[in-house]
Write a protein that holds these residues in place. Structure first.
Motif, PDB file in Angstrom:
ATOM      1  N   GLU A 190      18.017 -43.056  16.167  1.00 21.57           N
ATOM      2  CA  GLU A 190      18.121 -42.284  14.927  1.00 21.57           C
ATOM      3  C   GLU A 190      19.064 -41.089  15.093  1.00 21.57           C
ATOM      4  O   GLU A 190      19.850 -40.777  14.198  1.00 21.57           O
ATOM      5  CB  GLU A 190      16.730 -41.808  14.508  1.00 21.57           C
ATOM      6  CG  GLU A 190      16.673 -41.234  13.117  1.00 21.57           C
ATOM      7  CD  GLU A 190      15.247 -41.000  12.633  1.00 21.57           C
ATOM      8  OE1 GLU A 190      15.090 -40.360  11.581  1.00 21.57           O
ATOM      9  OE2 GLU A 190      14.301 -41.447  13.312  1.00 21.57           O
ATOM     10  N   VAL A 191      19.009 -40.430  16.236  1.00 22.67           N
ATOM     11  CA  VAL A 191      19.900 -39.287  16.483  1.00 22.67           C
ATOM     12  C   VAL A 191      21.355 -39.752  16.552  1.00 22.67           C
ATOM     13  O   VAL A 191      22.263 -39.095  16.026  1.00 22.67           O
ATOM     14  CB  VAL A 191      19.490 -38.551  17.778  1.00 22.67           C
ATOM     15  CG1 VAL A 191      20.504 -37.461  18.115  1.00 22.67           C
ATOM     16  CG2 VAL A 191      18.108 -37.947  17.641  1.00 22.67           C
ATOM     17  N   PHE A 192      21.600 -40.881  17.196  1.00 18.62           N
ATOM     18  CA  PHE A 192      22.952 -41.441  17.233  1.00 18.62           C
ATOM     19  C   PHE A 192      23.476 -41.673  15.810  1.00 18.62           C
ATOM     20  O   PHE A 192      24.619 -41.340  15.492  1.00 18.62           O
ATOM     21  CB  PHE A 192      22.948 -42.769  17.996  1.00 18.62           C
ATOM     22  CG  PHE A 192      23.426 -42.663  19.416  1.00 18.62           C
ATOM     23  CD1 PHE A 192      24.775 -42.662  19.706  1.00 18.62           C
ATOM     24  CD2 PHE A 192      22.530 -42.570  20.454  1.00 18.62           C
ATOM     25  CE1 PHE A 192      25.233 -42.571  21.019  1.00 18.62           C
ATOM     26  CE2 PHE A 192      22.958 -42.475  21.773  1.00 18.62           C
ATOM     27  CZ  PHE A 192      24.320 -42.474  22.061  1.00 18.62           C
TER      28      PHE A 192
ATOM     29  N   ALA B  71       7.199 -48.286  11.070  1.00 22.55           N
ATOM     30  CA  ALA B  71       7.812 -48.798   9.838  1.00 22.55           C
ATOM     31  C   ALA B  71       8.592 -47.702   9.124  1.00 22.55           C
ATOM     32  O   ALA B  71       9.680 -47.940   8.578  1.00 22.55           O
ATOM     33  CB  ALA B  71       6.728 -49.363   8.917  1.00 22.55           C
ATOM     34  N   THR B  72       8.051 -46.478   9.146  1.00 21.71           N
ATOM     35  CA  THR B  72       8.740 -45.346   8.518  1.00 21.71           C
ATOM     36  C   THR B  72      10.029 -45.028   9.271  1.00 21.71           C
ATOM     37  O   THR B  72      11.072 -44.760   8.662  1.00 21.71           O
ATOM     38  CB  THR B  72       7.814 -44.117   8.488  1.00 21.71           C
ATOM     39  OG1 THR B  72       6.591 -44.454   7.833  1.00 21.71           O
ATOM     40  CG2 THR B  72       8.469 -42.960   7.765  1.00 21.71           C
ATOM     41  N   ALA B  73       9.971 -45.039  10.606  1.00 26.43           N
ATOM     42  CA  ALA B  73      11.171 -44.771  11.407  1.00 26.43           C
ATOM     43  C   ALA B  73      12.235 -45.838  11.154  1.00 26.43           C
ATOM     44  O   ALA B  73      13.429 -45.519  11.032  1.00 26.43           O
ATOM     45  CB  ALA B  73      10.799 -44.726  12.890  1.00 26.43           C
TER      46      ALA B  73
ATOM     47  N   PRO C 238       8.674 -43.339  -0.232  1.00 22.22           N
ATOM     48  CA  PRO C 238       9.911 -42.703  -0.712  1.00 22.22           C
ATOM     49  C   PRO C 238      11.133 -43.034   0.138  1.00 22.22           C
ATOM     50  O   PRO C 238      12.246 -43.129  -0.391  1.00 22.22           O
ATOM     51  CB  PRO C 238       9.572 -41.203  -0.627  1.00 22.22           C
ATOM     52  CG  PRO C 238       8.083 -41.140  -0.741  1.00 22.22           C
ATOM     53  CD  PRO C 238       7.586 -42.360  -0.039  1.00 22.22           C
ATOM     54  N   ILE C 239      10.960 -43.212   1.441  1.00 19.33           N
ATOM     55  CA  ILE C 239      12.103 -43.547   2.295  1.00 19.33           C
ATOM     56  C   ILE C 239      12.581 -44.958   1.994  1.00 19.33           C
ATOM     57  O   ILE C 239      13.788 -45.226   1.931  1.00 19.33           O
ATOM     58  CB  ILE C 239      11.721 -43.398   3.780  1.00 19.33           C
ATOM     59  CG1 ILE C 239      11.371 -41.940   4.083  1.00 19.33           C
ATOM     60  CG2 ILE C 239      12.857 -43.861   4.679  1.00 19.33           C
ATOM     61  CD1 ILE C 239      10.840 -41.714   5.476  1.00 19.33           C
TER      62      ILE C 239
END
Length: 740
Positions: free
Chosen positions: A474-476, A571-573, A652-653
């Motif tokens: 995610e940071v990448f 799942a959210t990630a 929402p995501i």
């Protein structure tokens, strides 16, 4: 043996005789000792003092040997003789034998404890009793328990003075150990306040008489006194143990007077003389334990505590333990005092010239409290030169401080500190996160691009290992969102498409998915047999079960899978990562690098339909839960409230990703038209997208969750405005919730 002990020169011969006893082998050793000890016991009780003293001296000599100790305390005659000696003037010689013979002598000590202890017991006895705690045997616990029950330790501590600091240290250690063994709440505040009077902060070296030790000969010379331990440091350590014990749940105390006494002691100690680390450290650690445990009780005096800490820390440099006082100061600081505290801590390091974890934690707490524009430039510049990434990241949240960070060379310092090759992808994360924070205020595109160029192979491995290191992935992606460099896009965009294709078909585990039949969308995806959830690890010991979320409005999952909070988190990630991937692709399609984007539209369209279905299902289930459980959290509804919070985090995501995907579809189709793709291929893509959008019926149903906190509609609307200049919105391709 008698004539031997009667000789005036027996001391010259005893080592020779001892060596004979020790070197005889097999049964000869046992036979010799068994014959010698009864006779030696008789001589110990001889009426002639010369004989008895010589026998006792010889017993002390041979009791150094562990094998002989066992025979001594198994001998009825020897035990009887030692018992009688305890009532004589030679009691200290007997104590020395018992001390040397631990743990073999534990049973004997336990049986004779009443003869050994009193409120005036000498240092040799207290030292021996303190050594008892080293052994985990039943006899040792009995001794400590009996000592506590007798009350003799408290009585002795109440009378003793600083002239016997070594003895006081042993008694205090015994007192603390006894309190712990008994788990008793019998806290004597008056005694503790009295004991604090003998705390000083300059080490005093122990002499041979203070330690009760006999100077040993090494190469014919006495040991140097400087090699002996500090009596004062040992005493302060004992006080520190007491304070740590009082900070546990075993005790419930009013700490106000105790903390005030410690603070007075610290102030006076710093004022009166040189402070040494080995004396200061245990008291500062004990004070921190007390202040953190009783923070709420002490909070009314927070200003006095903070000002006292400032006075102490202003006078100390390079002393172990100052970081504990800094932590206390930060915990009791407020918006008014935080500036002064932060400016002070910017100048303090420990003995090795670095900042400890406690000091760093203190600085981070103070940064949260203070208005950064009120802190002087010199202090901020010192903090900006820190090697700790957590401090730099905190500072980077302020625009003005970011300028100082850049001037101090912090970004380049971090990049230079990164390894050129690493098997651990997490080492890159702190530097990237820091650069992303600074980038919000000043462009860090060149620096971010430098890291991305260096670690593109790491990103490839992250895709293969997903869902492991999902946070690093995610940071990448966050870095790729802000870094629009052509040669970076050429490497990373195919990888982004690959990751997105892998995640989009499985928002949930394959066991939870249903057969999706959408007319005109094929089912021959090459990813059908690959589900990234298969690599999801088993729930941890901290996980808790929750109901499986509804898959779509007409499908009730009746499957055997253990669904937990960790599945919701994953799942959210994954949805956040998909949203980032789509955001990157949208930006690329709007740039001059649009020709490098190639994807399987069929896979993306089916995934889009899945996510829209899930958004509606989760939104309806959310409404059902809210109506059923209400707003009040009770033990009966706690688990359902947790479930609701996870759904309101995930939904929402998913909705934001679904709407951003529509933007991607519109841009992708237009780019393919501009690239002069064959009319047949363009129509094929348009047909797939049309059937997907028709299936979802967005013009009447929308996507869902647009009115729930967490749905960033402003961001998506801004992207739409940017796209409208590029895509002809008068075409018949629906565009978001306003499709029609």
């Amino acid at each position: 043996l008698s004539p031997f002990l009667n000789t005036k020169n027996y001391s010259d011969l005893q080592e020779l005789l001892f060596e004979v006893l020790r070197t005889l082998e097999g049964n000869h050793v046992i036979m010799n000792i068994e014959h010698v000890l009864p006779r030696l016991a008789e001589l110990l009780l001889n009426e002639e003092e010369v004989i008895s003293s010589a026998a006792l001296s010889y017993l002390k000599y041979i009791s150094h040997d562990k094998n002989i100790q066992q025979f001594v305390f198994k001998s009825t005659e020897m035990v009887q003789a030692l018992s009688e000696i305890l009532s004589s003037l030679q009691v200290l010689d007997c104590v020395e034998i018992l001390h040397k013979s631990l743990p073999t002598s534990l049973s004997f000590i336990s049986s004779k404890l009443s003869h050994l202890v009193s409120d005036t017991m000498p240092e040799e006895v207290t030292s021996m009793l303190w050594s008892v705690r080293l052994y985990s045997r039943k006899d040792a616990n009995v001794i400590l328990s009996d000592l506590f029950q007798s009350g003799v330790i408290v009585q002795a501590l109440s009378r003793i003075g600083s002239s016997s600091l070594k003895r006081m240290t042993d008694l205090l250690n015994l007192y603390v150990t006894s309190l712990f063994v008994k788990k008793s709440n019998q806290y004597d505040e008056v005694l503790c306040l009295r004991l604090l009077q003998y705390v000083t902060y300059t080490a005093k070296k122990a002499t041979s008489s203070e330690t009760g030790a006999v100077l040993q000969l090494t190469n014919g010379e006495d040991k140097k006194e400087s090699s002996m331990p500090s009596v004062q440091a040992d005493y302060n350590c004992a006080i520190g143990r007491l304070l740590a014990l009082l900070s546990t749940d075993i005790f419930t105390i009013n700490p106000t007077r105790l903390v005030q006494a410690i603070l007075r002691s610290l102030v006076e100690g710093v004022k009166n003389g040189e402070v040494t680390s080995n004396c200061f450290y245990p008291i500062s650690l004990g004070l921190m334990d007390l202040c953190l445990k009783y923070h709420d009780v002490l909070m009314p005096a927070n200003d006095a505590i903070v000002q006292t800490m400032i006075a102490i820390l202003s006078s100390l440099r390079g002393i172990s333990g100052v970081d504990f006082l800094a932590l206390v100061m930060a915990k009791f600081a407020n918006e008014t005092s935080a500036k002064q505290c932060l400016e002070l801590l910017s100048t303090i390091y420990d003995e090795s010239g670095v900042r400890s974890h406690a000091m760093i934690s203190s600085i981070l707490d103070l940064i949260d409290l203070v208005e950064m524009d009120s802190v002087d430039y010199i202090s901020l510049n010192k903090l900006a030169k820190s090697e700790d990434i957590s401090i730099l990241s905190k500072l980077a949240k302020d625009k003005d401080v970011c300028n100082i960070l850049i001037q101090s060379g912090a970004p380049l310092r971090l990049i230079r500190g990164l390894p050129s090759i690493s098997n651990d992808p997490t080492v890159i994360v702190p530097a990237l996160q820091f650069l992303l924070l600074v980038h919000k205020h000043y462009s860090m595109t060149p620096e971010i691009a430098q890291i991305l160029k260096l670690y593109d192979s790491v990103f490839r491995h992250l895709i293969q290992q997903f869902p492991y290191f999902a946070d690093v992935t995610e940071v990448f992606l966050q870095a790729l969102v802000v870094c629009r460099v052509e040669n970076i896009d050429e490497v990373y965009i195919p990888l982004v498409v690959q990751l997105m294709s892998r995640l989009i078909e499985y928002p949930f585990p394959r066991e939870c998915m249903y057969d999706q039949h959408i007319q005109g969308l094929g089912e021959d995806s090459p990813l059908d047999a690959i589900c990234w959830w298969d690599a999801f690890p088993q729930p941890s010991e901290h996980a808790y079960s929750l109901p499986i979320p509804p898959i779509n409005q007409s499908h009730k999952a009746t499957i055997s899978i253990t669904w937990t909070n960790e599945h919701y988190i994953m799942a959210t990630a994954a949805s956040r990562i998909l949203d980032l991937c789509t955001n990157i692709l949208v930006k690329v399609l709007q740039s001059n690098s649009s020709s490098i984007v190639h994807c399987n539209v069929n896979v993306f369209a089916r995934g889009f339909c899945l996510f829209v279905d899930l958004c509606h299902a989760l939104e309806n289930y959310r409404a059902y839960l809210k109506q059923r459980i209400g707003g009040l959290v009770t033990p009966a509804t706690q688990r359902q409230h947790l479930e609701l919070s996870f759904i309101e985090g995930l939904g929402p995501i998913m909705a934001r990703f679904s709407e951003r995907l529509i933007i991607f579809f519109a841009l992708y189709l237009k780019v393919k038209q501009l690239q002069r793709m064959s009319v047949e291929n363009v129509r094929q893509i348009a047909g797939i997208l049309y059937r997907a959008l028709t299936y979802c019926q967005l013009e009447s149903n929308g996507i869902g969750f647009s009115n729930v906190q967490g749905y960033d509609n402003k961001m998506v609307e801004e992207e739409k405005k940017q796209t409208q200049g590029f895509v002809d919105t008068s075409s018949k391709f629906p565009f978001g919730k306003e499709a029609g």
